[in-house]
Write an enzyme that holds these catalytic residues in place. Structure first.
Site, PDB file in Angstrom:
ATOM      1  N   GLY A 183      61.557  37.987  46.575  1.00  0.00           N
ATOM      2  CA  GLY A 183      62.832  37.278  46.770  1.00  0.00           C
ATOM      3  C   GLY A 183      63.935  37.736  45.822  1.00  0.00           C
ATOM      4  CB  CYS A 186      61.751  35.810  43.264  1.00  0.00           C
ATOM      5  SG  CYS A 186      60.103  36.203  42.772  1.00  0.00           S
ATOM      6  CB  THR A 188      57.021  35.698  40.733  1.00  0.00           C
ATOM      7  OG1 THR A 188      57.423  34.359  40.992  1.00  0.00           O
ATOM      8  CG2 THR A 188      55.507  35.764  40.715  1.00  0.00           C
ATOM      9  CE1 TYR A 274      49.400  24.149  28.426  1.00  0.00           C
ATOM     10  CE2 TYR A 274      49.965  21.951  29.212  1.00  0.00           C
ATOM     11  CZ  TYR A 274      49.258  22.778  28.356  1.00  0.00           C
ATOM     12  OH  TYR A 274      48.423  22.238  27.433  1.00  0.00           O
ATOM     13  CB  SER A 303      72.353  48.921  66.524  1.00  0.00           C
ATOM     14  OG  SER A 303      72.747  50.251  66.606  1.00  0.00           O
TER      15      SER A 303
HETATM   16  P1  5GP Z   1      65.498  36.420  49.676  1.00  0.00           P
HETATM   17  O1  5GP Z   1      65.685  36.386  51.159  1.00  0.00           O
HETATM   18  O2  5GP Z   1      66.602  35.735  48.938  1.00  0.00           O
HETATM   19  O3  5GP Z   1      65.223  37.791  49.161  1.00  0.00           O
HETATM   20  O4  5GP Z   1      64.167  35.596  49.385  1.00  0.00           O
HETATM   21  C1  5GP Z   1      64.019  34.256  49.718  1.00  0.00           C
HETATM   22  C2  5GP Z   1      62.632  33.810  49.335  1.00  0.00           C
HETATM   23  O5  5GP Z   1      62.424  33.889  47.926  1.00  0.00           O
HETATM   24  C3  5GP Z   1      62.360  32.338  49.626  1.00  0.00           C
HETATM   25  O6  5GP Z   1      62.182  32.067  50.978  1.00  0.00           O
HETATM   26  C4  5GP Z   1      61.128  32.090  48.762  1.00  0.00           C
HETATM   27  O7  5GP Z   1      59.933  32.515  49.375  1.00  0.00           O
HETATM   28  C5  5GP Z   1      61.379  32.986  47.561  1.00  0.00           C
HETATM   29  N1  5GP Z   1      61.844  32.196  46.406  1.00  0.00           N
HETATM   30  C6  5GP Z   1      62.820  31.257  46.380  1.00  0.00           C
HETATM   31  N2  5GP Z   1      62.984  30.781  45.139  1.00  0.00           N
HETATM   32  C7  5GP Z   1      62.090  31.395  44.367  1.00  0.00           C
HETATM   33  C8  5GP Z   1      61.768  31.304  42.976  1.00  0.00           C
HETATM   34  O8  5GP Z   1      62.383  30.604  42.179  1.00  0.00           O
HETATM   35  N3  5GP Z   1      60.730  32.074  42.556  1.00  0.00           N
HETATM   36  C9  5GP Z   1      60.031  32.900  43.406  1.00  0.00           C
HETATM   37  N4  5GP Z   1      59.002  33.581  42.921  1.00  0.00           N
HETATM   38  N5  5GP Z   1      60.342  33.025  44.711  1.00  0.00           N
HETATM   39  C10 5GP Z   1      61.351  32.285  45.172  1.00  0.00           C
END
Ligand code: 5GP
Length: 334
Positions: A183, A186, A188, A274, A303
């Site tokens: 994401g 994100c 992570t 935590y 397209s």
């Molecule tokens: P994007 O389309 O913006 O690239 O990704 C959206 C996705 O990012 C969301 O549907 C969800 O699965 C993931 N996501 C949303 N918020 C967070 C977050 O705070 N941490 C993580 N690891 N993933 C997130």
């Protein structure tokens, strides 16, 4: 243990190979797709989905996307009274309701709340959302929800490889959500080192769809319309979008933040020593109504079909992706 059989690929690593095509105009390409689920339910729509983030999966987004026959996973932080008010305000419009997934977490309060919302209207989809779809407790809860809501379509995840997808499929999930760390907001991968490049994740999880009426939803990482097409070619049935839909009028804010960001934790979670944030907050410029962006997205996807000789997106997975070392020519900016 190292698992380096071959390099896993993300959106930026691949391009779609053109093929002979009889399609004269992109208007000949249908973006509608019909899905038949295990319980006999048939849903026809455009398999693009607004993410269940508080800044994207709003009631207003659901109304706008329903006009395009797209789905919205409405976020889980609306109070019950807001759901009641919204359903009244749209006069229980079935065309909108049919494009809504109700999102829920998996603790007891979440599940009670889900029951209350599901009694408000006949929403066809339930989206069970956890960051880590590999938790045993998650599988146990899915099985209970599957039993209780046999008429509903369950979307659940997230996982990124075949074993994880198979476990969810076995537990009765209809649409398996794919993506960890892909994401746009994100963090992570930075905080935990966990992740899987999205195109390979789609490809590998896609094998579960061979076992029956199972579908996969690519979640995260799309930044341009071509990425959505790449996800379909890799085997995604649905594509979920966060950032590409953020900061539009329907979001009611130009802030866009991860659901595990410090902001989301402060607003929606209990404090814990935590837990550290795994998401960030960005401030975007206002982007106006989402309809313009949706038309651009659909134009790009149609397209793609004309380049690969596919008049429906269901057939996009017949085309091939190649692993590339360069994507675009950015000499005058991207
Ligand atoms: P994007 O389309 O913006 O690239 O990704 C959206 C996705 O990012 C969301 O549907 C969800 O699965 C993931 N996501 C949303 N918020 C967070 C977050 O705070 N941490 C993580 N690891 N993933 C997130």
């Amino acid at each position: 243990m190292l698992n380096l059989d071959y390099v896993k690929l993300g959106f930026k690593d691949v391009l779609i190979v053109p093929r002979p095509s009889n399609i004269k105009s992109r208007s000949e390409v249908s973006v509608l797709r019909k899905f038949t689920f295990d319980n006999g339910f048939v849903w026809e729509g455009v398999p693009i989905v607004a993410s269940n983030m508080t800044t994207v999966g709003t009631f207003e987004m659901a109304e706008a996307l329903a006009k395009f026959k797209m789905l919205t996973c409405i976020h889980k932080h609306y109070p019950i009274f807001a759901w009641n008010q919204w359903i009244n305000s749209i006069n229980s419009n079935i065309d909108i309701i049919n494009h809504v997934a109700v999102t829920s977490g998996i603790n007891e309060n979440d599940l009670d709340r889900l029951d209350t919302i599901m009694a408000i209207a006949d929403f066809p989809f339930i989206c069970l959302d956890v960051a880590n779809g590999y938790m045993t407790r998650f599988i146990d809860i899915i099985k209970k929800i599957r039993e209780k809501y046999s008429r509903k379509i369950i979307i659940a995840g997230n996982v990124v490889e075949f074993q994880g997808a198979y476990k969810l499929s076995e537990a009765g999930v209809d649409i398996i959500k794919i993506g960890i760390g892909s994401g746009s907001v994100c963090t992570t991968r930075k905080m935990t080192g966990i992740g899987y490049p999205q195109i390979s994740a789609i490809d590998e999880c896609g094998k579960v769809t061979l076992t029956g009426n199972r579908y996969i939803m690519s979640d995260g990482g799309c930044v341009v319309p071509g990425d959505i097409s790449k996800a379909y070619v890799a085997g995604a049935d649905f594509v979920m979008l966060g950032g590409m839909l953020a900061a539009h009028d329907e979001c009611n804010t130009t802030e866009f933040y991860g659901m595990s960001s410090e902001k989301a934790i402060q607003d929606f979670s209990e404090k814990s020593d935590y837990r550290v944030p795994e998401g960030k907050l960005v401030n975007l410029s206002a982007r106006g109504p989402v309809s313009k962006t949706l038309n651009d997205i659909l134009g790009g996807i149609r397209s793609t079909g004309s380049y690969i000789g596919c008049d429906t997106i269901e057939r996009y997975s017949d085309a091939s992706l190649i692993h590339v070392a360069e994507q675009t020519n950015d000499v005058y900016g991207s």
